[in-house]
Design an enzyme around this catalytic site. Structure first.
Site, PDB file in Angstrom:
ATOM      1  N   GLY A  15       0.607  -1.199  -0.605  1.00 55.95           N
ATOM      2  CA  GLY A  15       0.257  -0.004   0.152  1.00 55.95           C
ATOM      3  C   GLY A  15       0.644   1.472   0.489  1.00 55.95           C
ATOM      4  CG  HIS A 109       1.587  -2.619 -15.555  1.00 50.73           C
ATOM      5  ND1 HIS A 109       1.163  -3.788 -14.552  1.00 50.73           N
ATOM      6  CD2 HIS A 109       2.407  -2.848 -15.958  1.00 50.73           C
ATOM      7  CE1 HIS A 109       1.994  -5.204 -15.174  1.00 50.73           C
ATOM      8  NE2 HIS A 109       2.757  -4.205 -16.239  1.00 50.73           N
TER       9      HIS A 109
HETATM   10  C1  GRF Z   1       3.769  -1.319  -7.542  1.00 49.69           C
HETATM   11  O1  GRF Z   1       4.353  -1.344  -7.964  1.00 49.69           O
HETATM   12  C2  GRF Z   1       2.273  -1.074  -8.596  1.00 49.69           C
HETATM   13  O2  GRF Z   1       3.055  -0.520  -9.627  1.00 49.69           O
HETATM   14  C3  GRF Z   1       2.014  -2.454  -8.951  1.00 49.69           C
HETATM   15  O3  GRF Z   1       1.984  -3.034  -7.511  1.00 49.69           O
HETATM   16  C4  GRF Z   1       2.340  -2.347  -6.893  1.00 49.69           C
HETATM   17  C5  GRF Z   1       1.986  -2.249  -6.043  1.00 49.69           C
HETATM   18  O4  GRF Z   1       3.174  -1.428  -4.732  1.00 49.69           O
HETATM   19  N1  GRF Z   1       0.688  -2.446  -9.430  1.00 49.69           N
HETATM   20  P1  GRF Z   1       2.252  -0.726  -3.256  1.00 49.69           P
HETATM   21  O5  GRF Z   1       1.184  -1.601  -2.757  1.00 49.69           O
HETATM   22  O6  GRF Z   1       1.627   0.465  -3.516  1.00 49.69           O
HETATM   23  O7  GRF Z   1       3.524  -0.007  -2.245  1.00 49.69           O
END
Ligand code: GRF
Length: 200
Positions: A15, A109
């Site tokens: 998160g 992404h």
């Molecule tokens: C991020 O790198 C996002 O691009 C991908 O999942 C990861 C989530 O990271 N979809 P976080 O949970 O926000 O730290």
């Protein structure tokens, strides 16, 4: 801060992108709900700390993707959310939610789409030996990591990178880019026509 719209954030993991949205000054959007498919998602603790309503919709408790999505949609619809922001949400949602929130579901992404869609984008970038990868923020459509692209940032791949080091540099960009995009979207500065997204 003037709140323009309420948003629901869906997150499965740590998160940090959710946190960037919570911490962003003048986001123009208020996170009114956080939903996770995983009871152990650290994102839920971040919501709790920030005093944001949060729900768990456990993937394992549903027989089908459609039923799972319906439960998520139910949570969103009973909140005041006008848009849905995916922030590390690792489940594919079925078309019902996409149709209900057409061009109001955003995703981030960790690659320069259309290169390296899917759950292992950073590993695939390393496997292919690309010299540049990055971040994409896009509208979500019925295909995985496919909808109209709103914004991208490039991140160089360094010779000694592994998944952890490359992903860490990508995340620095994510935490800056996602609040910018969500803010512009909340203020009505982003419009979409087919696959073309314009910023005003
Ligand atoms: C991020 O790198 C996002 O691009 C991908 O999942 C990861 C989530 O990271 N979809 P976080 O949970 O926000 O730290």
């Amino acid at each position: 801060m003037e709140v323009v719209i309420n948003i629901a954030v869906l997150a499965s993991g740590s998160g940090t992108n959710l946190q960037a949205l919570i911490d962003a000054p003048d986001l123009g959007a208020d996170v009114c709900l956080v939903v996770s498919d995983r009871p152990d998602a650290a994102a839920l603790g971040r919501a709790e700390t920030a005093g944001i309503a949060h729900r768990i919709v456990p993937w394992a408790e549903f027989d089908s993707r459609a039923d799972f999505t319906k439960a998520i949609l139910g949570e969103i619809e009973t909140s005041d959310a006008e848009a849905v922001v995916l922030a590390g949400f690792m489940r594919v949602l079925s078309g019902e939610l996409i149709a209900a929130y057409r061009e109001r579901v955003l995703n981030i992404h960790p690659s320069l789409l259309p290169a390296f869609p899917g759950a292992h984008a950073v590993q695939h970038a390393l496997d292919h030996g690309v010299k540049l990868t990055g971040v994409t923020v896009h509208f979500v459509d019925e295909e995985v990591d496919h909808g109209p692209i709103i914004a991208q940032r490039a991140v160089p791949v360094l010779p000694d990178d592994d998944v952890a080091s490359l992903h860490a540099r990508i995340q620095v960009e994510e935490h800056e880019l996602y609040p910018r995009v969500v803010g512009a979207f909340a203020r009505g500065q982003i419009s979409v026509e087919g696959r073309k997204v314009r910023w005003e």
